[in-house]
Design an enzyme around this catalytic site. Sequence first.
Site, PDB file in Angstrom:
ATOM      1  N   GLY A   1     -22.534   9.585  10.146  1.00 47.81           N
ATOM      2  CA  GLY A   1     -23.377  10.733   9.823  1.00 47.81           C
ATOM      3  C   GLY A   1     -23.253  11.112   8.359  1.00 47.81           C
TER       4      GLY A   1
ATOM      5  N   GLY B   1     -26.037  16.849   5.214  1.00 48.50           N
ATOM      6  CA  GLY B   1     -25.078  17.861   5.674  1.00 48.50           C
ATOM      7  C   GLY B   1     -23.645  17.601   5.217  1.00 48.50           C
ATOM      8  N   ILE B   2     -22.702  17.894   6.100  1.00 44.17           N
ATOM      9  CA  ILE B   2     -21.281  17.791   5.740  1.00 44.17           C
ATOM     10  C   ILE B   2     -20.902  16.348   5.415  1.00 44.17           C
ATOM     11  CG2 ILE B   2     -18.923  18.145   6.571  1.00 44.17           C
ATOM     12  CD1 ILE B   2     -20.055  20.388   8.418  1.00 44.17           C
ATOM     13  N   GLY B   3     -21.394  15.405   6.215  1.00 48.93           N
ATOM     14  CA  GLY B   3     -21.042  13.996   5.995  1.00 48.93           C
ATOM     15  C   GLY B   3     -21.477  13.512   4.623  1.00 48.93           C
TER      16      GLY B   3
ATOM     17  N   SER C   1     -14.891  21.333  15.212  1.00 54.38           N
ATOM     18  CA  SER C   1     -15.625  22.587  15.011  1.00 54.38           C
ATOM     19  C   SER C   1     -14.721  23.731  15.436  1.00 54.38           C
ATOM     20  CB  SER C   1     -16.880  22.602  15.888  1.00 54.38           C
ATOM     21  OG  SER C   1     -17.422  23.916  15.942  1.00 54.38           O
TER      22      SER C   1
ATOM     23  N   TYR D   1     -21.006  21.128  23.927  1.00 55.92           N
ATOM     24  CA  TYR D   1     -20.509  20.985  22.543  1.00 55.92           C
ATOM     25  C   TYR D   1     -19.055  21.454  22.472  1.00 55.92           C
ATOM     26  CZ  TYR D   1     -20.414  21.583  17.428  1.00 55.92           C
ATOM     27  OH  TYR D   1     -20.109  21.504  16.092  1.00 55.92           O
TER      28      TYR D   1
HETATM   29  P1  NDP Z   1     -26.359  17.387  10.275  1.00 57.39           P
HETATM   30  O1  NDP Z   1     -27.279  17.505  11.432  1.00 57.39           O
HETATM   31  O2  NDP Z   1     -26.702  18.016   8.977  1.00 57.39           O
HETATM   32  O3  NDP Z   1     -26.039  15.834  10.017  1.00 57.39           O
HETATM   33  C1  NDP Z   1     -25.611  15.020  11.084  1.00 57.39           C
HETATM   34  C2  NDP Z   1     -25.404  13.618  10.567  1.00 57.39           C
HETATM   35  O4  NDP Z   1     -25.005  12.799  11.662  1.00 57.39           O
HETATM   36  C3  NDP Z   1     -26.665  13.002  10.019  1.00 57.39           C
HETATM   37  O5  NDP Z   1     -26.330  12.060   9.017  1.00 57.39           O
HETATM   38  C4  NDP Z   1     -27.261  12.298  11.233  1.00 57.39           C
HETATM   39  O6  NDP Z   1     -28.156  11.291  10.807  1.00 57.39           O
HETATM   40  C5  NDP Z   1     -25.964  11.769  11.867  1.00 57.39           C
HETATM   41  N1  NDP Z   1     -26.023  11.519  13.303  1.00 57.39           N
HETATM   42  C6  NDP Z   1     -26.371  12.377  14.279  1.00 57.39           C
HETATM   43  N2  NDP Z   1     -26.315  11.774  15.475  1.00 57.39           N
HETATM   44  C7  NDP Z   1     -25.912  10.499  15.239  1.00 57.39           C
HETATM   45  C8  NDP Z   1     -25.676   9.387  16.064  1.00 57.39           C
HETATM   46  N3  NDP Z   1     -25.857   9.432  17.388  1.00 57.39           N
HETATM   47  N4  NDP Z   1     -25.257   8.229  15.492  1.00 57.39           N
HETATM   48  C9  NDP Z   1     -25.081   8.156  14.137  1.00 57.39           C
HETATM   49  N5  NDP Z   1     -25.291   9.186  13.320  1.00 57.39           N
HETATM   50  C10 NDP Z   1     -25.703  10.348  13.854  1.00 57.39           C
HETATM   51  O7  NDP Z   1     -24.940  17.917  10.797  1.00 57.39           O
HETATM   52  P2  NDP Z   1     -23.819  18.801  10.092  1.00 57.39           P
HETATM   53  O8  NDP Z   1     -23.535  18.284   8.743  1.00 57.39           O
HETATM   54  O9  NDP Z   1     -24.143  20.221  10.322  1.00 57.39           O
HETATM   55  O10 NDP Z   1     -22.598  18.461  11.059  1.00 57.39           O
HETATM   56  C11 NDP Z   1     -21.736  17.360  10.854  1.00 57.39           C
HETATM   57  C12 NDP Z   1     -20.575  17.527  11.820  1.00 57.39           C
HETATM   58  O11 NDP Z   1     -19.946  18.781  11.568  1.00 57.39           O
HETATM   59  C13 NDP Z   1     -21.011  17.548  13.283  1.00 57.39           C
HETATM   60  O12 NDP Z   1     -20.087  16.820  14.054  1.00 57.39           O
HETATM   61  C14 NDP Z   1     -20.994  19.020  13.642  1.00 57.39           C
HETATM   62  O13 NDP Z   1     -20.724  19.219  14.996  1.00 57.39           O
HETATM   63  C15 NDP Z   1     -19.841  19.506  12.766  1.00 57.39           C
HETATM   64  N6  NDP Z   1     -19.908  20.939  12.479  1.00 57.39           N
HETATM   65  C16 NDP Z   1     -21.002  21.481  11.839  1.00 57.39           C
HETATM   66  C17 NDP Z   1     -21.030  22.838  11.580  1.00 57.39           C
HETATM   67  C18 NDP Z   1     -22.192  23.500  10.893  1.00 57.39           C
HETATM   68  O14 NDP Z   1     -22.254  24.743  10.869  1.00 57.39           O
HETATM   69  N7  NDP Z   1     -23.111  22.771  10.305  1.00 57.39           N
HETATM   70  C19 NDP Z   1     -19.924  23.712  11.977  1.00 57.39           C
HETATM   71  C20 NDP Z   1     -18.851  23.038  12.645  1.00 57.39           C
HETATM   72  C21 NDP Z   1     -18.855  21.697  12.868  1.00 57.39           C
HETATM   73  P3  NDP Z   1     -29.321  10.723  11.802  1.00 57.39           P
HETATM   74  O15 NDP Z   1     -30.032  11.912  12.354  1.00 57.39           O
HETATM   75  O16 NDP Z   1     -30.152   9.845  10.910  1.00 57.39           O
HETATM   76  O17 NDP Z   1     -28.588   9.938  12.848  1.00 57.39           O
END
Ligand code: NDP
Length: 264
Positions: free
Chosen positions: A14, A18-20, A144, A157
């Site tokens: 990911g 976002g965070i990634g 989280s 979740y």
């Molecule tokens: P985003 O939705 O902004 O980004 C998610 C990333 O993961 C994208 O790169 C997406 O790309 C990828 N992704 C999602 N599903 C899959 C999959 N099945 N296989 C491969 N890649 C995948 O998320 P955030 O940055 O908000 O969150 C990142 C992590 O941080 C998550 O695990 C979330 O639970 C956790 N988190 C987030 C918080 C927040 O407030 N934002 C708070 C606490 C935790 P693509 O869609 O192209 O697959």
Amino acid sequence: MDLQLKDKVAVITGGSVGIGLAVAEGLAAEGVHLALCARNEERVQERAHEIADQHGVRAIGVQADVTDASAIDAFVAKVQQEFGGADILINNAGTGSEEKIMDASDDRWQHYWDLHLMAAVRLSRLIAPMMKQRGGGVILNNASICATQPLYYEPIYNVTKAALVMFSKCLAAEMIGDNIRVNAVNPGLVMTPDWQKTAKILTEGTETTWEQYLDKIAKDNAPIGRFAEPSEIADLFVFLCSPRASYCVGSTYYIDGGWLNVTT
Ligand code: NDP
């Protein structure tokens, strides 16, 4: 502080937004080479190219759905082929849910279990031996605050993120003898495009703007009164990846603007 990360190789699930993505940028700024994966191939490849150009590191963007074990195998094979292994694994891919336990099907549970837990299990199992061969490594699991302090509307979740935290603790004990440090990070509210999209949908046609909607969520929940920027979360990840965090083992680090255990 010299974080001593230059020329390490990091695998980030990911890593396209976002965070990634912020963690990818933070590590690249320290000279770390990157293997990013996500489902949307075009976006992850574009981000990898941009990061490589900007920071002068090698970066690949690979299409892989981490809920699919065979896609994980293929992704790790590419990492091996491109970089000969990896030193850092960031299990980050994930997303929120919305359901009632009484209504949710087995398939729904299985999907989130695969996304939040099994992806981390499978990737760790494949990449930890590469780290061991290279003398050690770091595995960080992005869980989280909901792993501890649940939000009522997303029980699946909450449960699967709690499992990820316990997995981190157990894996840490198993791996530290090989100089592989495993930790979990529990962010609170982090401003990502997904939050903005949801806020726009929920406020459409109302007198509240999406910015006001999100501001209220932050003020109602986090004592700091605002969302974090992804880069603020990424800085903690980057530090935990560094040998300077050598005594950080098997812990869960909250980064939540004071939200944990505060009720308003
Ligand atoms: P985003 O939705 O902004 O980004 C998610 C990333 O993961 C994208 O790169 C997406 O790309 C990828 N992704 C999602 N599903 C899959 C999959 N099945 N296989 C491969 N890649 C995948 O998320 P955030 O940055 O908000 O969150 C990142 C992590 O941080 C998550 O695990 C979330 O639970 C956790 N988190 C987030 C918080 C927040 O407030 N934002 C708070 C606490 C935790 P693509 O869609 O192209 O697959």
